[in-house]
Motif scaffolding. Structure first.
Motif, PDB file in Angstrom:
ATOM      1  N   GLY A 150      13.229   3.555  -3.835  1.00  0.00           N
ATOM      2  CA  GLY A 150      11.779   3.727  -3.807  1.00  0.00           C
ATOM      3  C   GLY A 150      11.173   3.838  -5.191  1.00  0.00           C
ATOM      4  N   ILE A 151      11.830   4.610  -6.066  1.00  0.00           N
ATOM      5  CA  ILE A 151      11.350   4.752  -7.443  1.00  0.00           C
ATOM      6  C   ILE A 151      11.359   3.394  -8.138  1.00  0.00           C
ATOM      7  CG2 ILE A 151      11.855   5.746  -9.711  1.00  0.00           C
ATOM      8  CD1 ILE A 151      13.087   8.160  -8.180  1.00  0.00           C
ATOM      9  N   GLY A 152      12.459   2.668  -7.984  1.00  0.00           N
ATOM     10  CA  GLY A 152      12.579   1.378  -8.648  1.00  0.00           C
ATOM     11  C   GLY A 152      11.577   0.360  -8.147  1.00  0.00           C
ATOM     12  N   GLU A 153      11.416   0.266  -6.821  1.00  0.00           N
ATOM     13  CA  GLU A 153      10.538  -0.774  -6.272  1.00  0.00           C
ATOM     14  C   GLU A 153       9.087  -0.564  -6.683  1.00  0.00           C
ATOM     15  OE1 GLU A 153      10.046  -3.299  -2.144  1.00  0.00           O
ATOM     16  OE2 GLU A 153      10.813  -1.262  -2.041  1.00  0.00           O
ATOM     17  N   THR A 154       8.593   0.676  -6.584  1.00  0.00           N
ATOM     18  CA  THR A 154       7.204   0.920  -6.984  1.00  0.00           C
ATOM     19  C   THR A 154       7.005   0.668  -8.474  1.00  0.00           C
ATOM     20  OG1 THR A 154       7.724   3.278  -7.241  1.00  0.00           O
ATOM     21  CG2 THR A 154       6.709   2.610  -5.168  1.00  0.00           C
ATOM     22  N   THR A 155       7.982   1.034  -9.273  1.00  0.00           N
ATOM     23  CA  THR A 155       7.850   0.897 -10.720  1.00  0.00           C
ATOM     24  C   THR A 155       7.945  -0.567 -11.154  1.00  0.00           C
ATOM     25  OG1 THR A 155       8.828   3.094 -11.023  1.00  0.00           O
ATOM     26  CG2 THR A 155       8.748   1.651 -12.947  1.00  0.00           C
ATOM     27  N   PHE A 156       8.947  -1.272 -10.671  1.00  0.00           N
ATOM     28  CA  PHE A 156       9.133  -2.659 -11.095  1.00  0.00           C
ATOM     29  C   PHE A 156       7.994  -3.565 -10.628  1.00  0.00           C
ATOM     30  CE2 PHE A 156      13.839  -1.546 -11.128  1.00  0.00           C
ATOM     31  CZ  PHE A 156      13.892  -1.455 -12.504  1.00  0.00           C
ATOM     32  N   LEU A 157       7.522  -3.377  -9.396  1.00  0.00           N
ATOM     33  CA  LEU A 157       6.424  -4.210  -8.912  1.00  0.00           C
ATOM     34  C   LEU A 157       5.130  -3.898  -9.664  1.00  0.00           C
ATOM     35  CD1 LEU A 157       7.016  -4.453  -5.063  1.00  0.00           C
ATOM     36  CD2 LEU A 157       6.932  -6.329  -6.701  1.00  0.00           C
ATOM     37  N   ALA A 158       4.867  -2.619  -9.934  1.00  0.00           N
ATOM     38  CA  ALA A 158       3.686  -2.268 -10.717  1.00  0.00           C
ATOM     39  C   ALA A 158       3.799  -2.813 -12.142  1.00  0.00           C
ATOM     40  CB  ALA A 158       3.513  -0.747 -10.743  1.00  0.00           C
ATOM     41  N   LEU A 257      -6.806  -3.023   0.690  1.00  0.00           N
ATOM     42  CA  LEU A 257      -5.436  -3.520   0.713  1.00  0.00           C
ATOM     43  C   LEU A 257      -4.867  -3.607   2.127  1.00  0.00           C
ATOM     44  CD1 LEU A 257      -4.057  -1.410  -2.291  1.00  0.00           C
ATOM     45  CD2 LEU A 257      -4.873  -3.779  -2.345  1.00  0.00           C
ATOM     46  N   PHE A 258      -5.619  -3.172   3.131  1.00  0.00           N
ATOM     47  CA  PHE A 258      -5.118  -3.170   4.509  1.00  0.00           C
ATOM     48  C   PHE A 258      -4.751  -4.574   4.989  1.00  0.00           C
ATOM     49  CE2 PHE A 258      -7.366   1.008   5.894  1.00  0.00           C
ATOM     50  CZ  PHE A 258      -6.387   1.726   5.216  1.00  0.00           C
ATOM     51  N   LYS A 259      -5.466  -5.591   4.512  1.00  0.00           N
ATOM     52  CA  LYS A 259      -5.178  -6.965   4.959  1.00  0.00           C
ATOM     53  C   LYS A 259      -3.788  -7.408   4.518  1.00  0.00           C
ATOM     54  CE  LYS A 259      -7.433  -9.195   0.976  1.00  0.00           C
ATOM     55  NZ  LYS A 259      -8.473 -10.170   0.561  1.00  0.00           N
ATOM     56  N   TYR A 260      -3.233  -6.774   3.484  1.00  0.00           N
ATOM     57  CA  TYR A 260      -1.866  -7.048   3.067  1.00  0.00           C
ATOM     58  C   TYR A 260      -0.882  -6.091   3.753  1.00  0.00           C
ATOM     59  CZ  TYR A 260      -4.448  -9.187  -0.847  1.00  0.00           C
ATOM     60  OH  TYR A 260      -5.329  -9.914  -1.616  1.00  0.00           O
ATOM     61  N   MET A 261      -1.300  -4.856   3.941  1.00  0.00           N
ATOM     62  CA  MET A 261      -0.393  -3.811   4.390  1.00  0.00           C
ATOM     63  C   MET A 261      -0.053  -3.892   5.879  1.00  0.00           C
ATOM     64  SD  MET A 261      -1.965  -0.596   2.197  1.00  0.00           S
ATOM     65  CE  MET A 261      -0.617   0.539   2.529  1.00  0.00           C
ATOM     66  N   LEU A 262      -1.042  -4.121   6.731  1.00  0.00           N
ATOM     67  CA  LEU A 262      -0.812  -4.056   8.181  1.00  0.00           C
ATOM     68  C   LEU A 262       0.152  -5.133   8.686  1.00  0.00           C
ATOM     69  CD1 LEU A 262      -4.377  -3.108   9.498  1.00  0.00           C
ATOM     70  CD2 LEU A 262      -2.373  -1.638   9.258  1.00  0.00           C
ATOM     71  N   PRO A 263      -0.037  -6.412   8.330  1.00  0.00           N
ATOM     72  CA  PRO A 263       0.925  -7.415   8.815  1.00  0.00           C
ATOM     73  C   PRO A 263       2.347  -7.160   8.326  1.00  0.00           C
ATOM     74  CG  PRO A 263      -1.062  -8.474   7.952  1.00  0.00           C
ATOM     75  CD  PRO A 263      -1.125  -7.035   7.552  1.00  0.00           C
ATOM     76  N   LEU A 264       2.478  -6.755   7.056  1.00  0.00           N
ATOM     77  CA  LEU A 264       3.804  -6.492   6.505  1.00  0.00           C
ATOM     78  C   LEU A 264       4.467  -5.318   7.226  1.00  0.00           C
ATOM     79  CD1 LEU A 264       5.761  -7.438   4.292  1.00  0.00           C
ATOM     80  CD2 LEU A 264       4.730  -5.731   2.773  1.00  0.00           C
ATOM     81  N   MET A 385       0.002  -3.157  -6.128  1.00  0.00           N
ATOM     82  CA  MET A 385       1.403  -3.438  -5.823  1.00  0.00           C
ATOM     83  C   MET A 385       2.128  -2.170  -5.384  1.00  0.00           C
ATOM     84  SD  MET A 385       2.320  -6.682  -6.371  1.00  0.00           S
ATOM     85  CE  MET A 385       1.831  -8.172  -7.258  1.00  0.00           C
ATOM     86  N   ALA A 386       1.883  -1.076  -6.104  1.00  0.00           N
ATOM     87  CA  ALA A 386       2.556   0.183  -5.790  1.00  0.00           C
ATOM     88  C   ALA A 386       2.138   0.729  -4.432  1.00  0.00           C
ATOM     89  CB  ALA A 386       2.266   1.215  -6.881  1.00  0.00           C
ATOM     90  N   MET A 387       0.930   0.422  -3.982  1.00  0.00           N
ATOM     91  CA  MET A 387       0.468   0.883  -2.671  1.00  0.00           C
ATOM     92  C   MET A 387       1.010  -0.001  -1.552  1.00  0.00           C
ATOM     93  SD  MET A 387      -1.204   3.682  -2.743  1.00  0.00           S
ATOM     94  CE  MET A 387      -1.587   3.552  -0.998  1.00  0.00           C
ATOM     95  N   VAL A 388       0.898  -1.316  -1.699  1.00  0.00           N
ATOM     96  CA  VAL A 388       1.290  -2.229  -0.617  1.00  0.00           C
ATOM     97  C   VAL A 388       2.790  -2.198  -0.384  1.00  0.00           C
ATOM     98  CG1 VAL A 388       1.299  -4.658   0.125  1.00  0.00           C
ATOM     99  CG2 VAL A 388      -0.726  -3.684  -0.964  1.00  0.00           C
ATOM    100  N   VAL A 389       3.572  -1.885  -1.420  1.00  0.00           N
ATOM    101  CA  VAL A 389       5.021  -1.832  -1.259  1.00  0.00           C
ATOM    102  C   VAL A 389       5.440  -0.735  -0.288  1.00  0.00           C
ATOM    103  CG1 VAL A 389       5.605  -0.185  -3.093  1.00  0.00           C
ATOM    104  CG2 VAL A 389       7.151  -2.097  -2.593  1.00  0.00           C
ATOM    105  N   GLN A 390       4.521   0.195   0.016  1.00  0.00           N
ATOM    106  CA  GLN A 390       4.816   1.234   1.006  1.00  0.00           C
ATOM    107  C   GLN A 390       4.855   0.679   2.427  1.00  0.00           C
ATOM    108  OE1 GLN A 390       1.903   4.362   0.676  1.00  0.00           O
ATOM    109  NE2 GLN A 390       1.927   4.328  -1.557  1.00  0.00           N
ATOM    110  N   SER A 391       4.194  -0.455   2.658  1.00  0.00           N
ATOM    111  CA  SER A 391       3.969  -0.947   4.015  1.00  0.00           C
ATOM    112  C   SER A 391       5.255  -1.171   4.786  1.00  0.00           C
ATOM    113  CB  SER A 391       3.176  -2.253   3.969  1.00  0.00           C
ATOM    114  OG  SER A 391       2.001  -2.107   3.224  1.00  0.00           O
ATOM    115  N   ASP A 392       6.231  -1.825   4.135  1.00  0.00           N
ATOM    116  CA  ASP A 392       7.478  -2.080   4.853  1.00  0.00           C
ATOM    117  C   ASP A 392       8.178  -0.776   5.210  1.00  0.00           C
ATOM    118  OD1 ASP A 392       8.170  -1.454   2.265  1.00  0.00           O
ATOM    119  OD2 ASP A 392       9.606  -3.093   2.003  1.00  0.00           O
TER     120      ASP A 392
END
Length: 422
Positions: A150-158, A257-264, A385-392
């Motif tokens: 989790g730390i890595g994904e939020t950091t690298f994508l941001a 960002l919901f249009k990205y978050m909900l489908p994912l 990026m750091a917010m939408v990566v939470q969706s999955d």
């Protein structure tokens, strides 16, 4: 001062903006060191997700190691399945990551500290699971590995907002590669009779590779290597795409960002409900693979699908992520009916559907973030990026909670008879 000189002066104070008077792609072509960033992000995606994948692949063995009498206790129902669903491992593998992902966008972006923490947690997770002599110790190792991911994904994508947008595609391909390499390496080592402890110790090489890729191979972000946004005039960025400042402003922006978050979220909910609630109940007797091997190789098959689709964004893009969530729901219906009635005549049909499931999940992930890299300004990409990566992770966590009662209910049903076709 001329208009051109004024734009150049402003660009020096904003490393996100590169002002050129000509061809927008020229800066990318002239950047001869770009391969380092693209390669680094592929390796970082691989190493960041590797431990997460291995823990899911090892879920069956982790449970069995501390519950050796599980299967005999369930034999009275006619179904050969564990009392404890692998959904329990899924929750241990995703909830810490989700918690980290929720908090990280609102903390200072100390990138070196974050990555050092991710590398240390990854190594500690492998050691704890490898040397575990009690179930709580193994679960703690899974939890720490999850936090590292989790730390890595939020950091690298941001952090990717400071580089060429194609690092998104190589990152996604690397995370897909983690699925294949992680599940395949675990299944192969266990098939070669390596103990769970030795298997985990061998895998300690991946935190070391992650550290090398970030601190030695990846270039530091500078103006001359940042062809992120090319504009003819800084007026394009003045309107309403200013950087987000403060907690309240960031919180208000989330609705965009919901249009990205909900489908994912939906795609991953359906996907992991299948993988952790139903996979282990798909069992073919008297074939070339035993029960545990079937579970491991179905995971390998799924990860191959994920890798293919996560590596395909430069060849094929699909903006309609909702379509993928509908197809994934159809897969849920198939697997749910299959584990109840066992009507599929050959395991090869299951392998084909699992591959399709992986293609949908990986495609939803990479197309979501690639679309964001084109549609959201660099000033807001880091937070977005750091917010939408939470969706999955939201979808995966919900799947884990649902998988446990569904698994237990199906385990209580009489086993159906299967007619095999070869």
């Amino acid at each position: 001062m001329t208009a051109t000189k004024q734009q150049e002066a402003e660009a020096e104070h904003d490393p996100q903006v590169v002002v050129t008077p000509g061809d927008a792609s020229r800066s990318s072509r002239q950047d001869r060191g770009l391969w380092r960033d693209l390669t680094s992000y592929w390796i970082l995606g691989l190493c960041n997700n590797y431990g997460y994948v291995v823990m899911l692949s090892a879920a069956h063995d982790i449970i069995k190691q501390f519950n050796p009498n599980d299967e005999s206790e369930e034999s009275s129902s006619g179904r050969n399945c564990h009392l404890v669903s692998t959904g329990a491992i899924l929750l241990a593998d995703v909830l810490p990551s989700l918690f980290v992902k929720i908090l990280m966008p609102f903390f200072p972006f100390w990138v070196n500290f974050r990555i050092a923490l991710a590398v240390a947690f990854s190594a500690a997770g492998f050691l704890l699971v490898g040397f575990a002599n009690a179930e709580w110790m193994a679960l703690l190792g899974v939890i720490i590995t999850s936090a590292s991911s989790g730390i890595g994904e939020t950091t690298f994508l941001a952090y990717s907002s400071r580089y060429n947008k194609n690092v998104i595609s190589t990152w996604s391909s690397g995370t897909g590669g983690a699925g294949v390499i992680g599940s395949l390496s675990y299944a192969s080592l266990r098939s070669l009779d390596f103990s769970p402890r030795d298997t985990m110790l061998i895998m300690l090489i991946f935190p070391a590779i992650e550290a090398f890729a970030f601190w030695l191979l990846l270039r530091r972000p500078q103006v001359d290597i940042l062809p992120v946004t090319t504009v003819e005039s800084t007026e394009v960025l003045i309107s309403d795409e200013k950087p987000l400042v403060g907690f309240k402003e960031k919180l208000f922006y989330i609705k965009h960002l919901f249009k990205y978050m909900l489908p994912l979220c939906l795609v991953y909910f359906f996907e992991y409900f299948i993988n952790q609630g139903l996979f282990e109940l798909v069992y073919f007797e008297d074939i070339f693979l035993d029960k545990d091997s079937q579970y491991r190789w179905l995971n390998v098959d799924y990860q191959i699908g994920v890798f293919i689709s996560r590596s395909s964004v430069n060849l094929f893009q699909l903006d309609k992520i909702w379509l993928m969530s509908i197809f994934q729901f159809v897969n849920v219906v198939y697997f749910l009916t299959e584990v109840i009635w066992w009507y599929t005549p050959s395991i090869w049909i299951v392998f084909a559907i699992v591959l399709w499931e992986g293609l949908l999940g990986g495609g939803a992930y990479v197309n979501t973030f690639y679309r964001m890299s084109k549609e959201i300004s660099p000033e807001r990409q880091q937070f977005a990026m750091a917010m939408v990566v939470q969706s999955d992770s939201y979808g995966i966590a919900l799947a884990g909670f649902l998988a446990i009662p569904v698994h237990n209910a199906i385990c209580g049903l009489p086993a159906a008879a299967r007619s095999l076709v070869w």
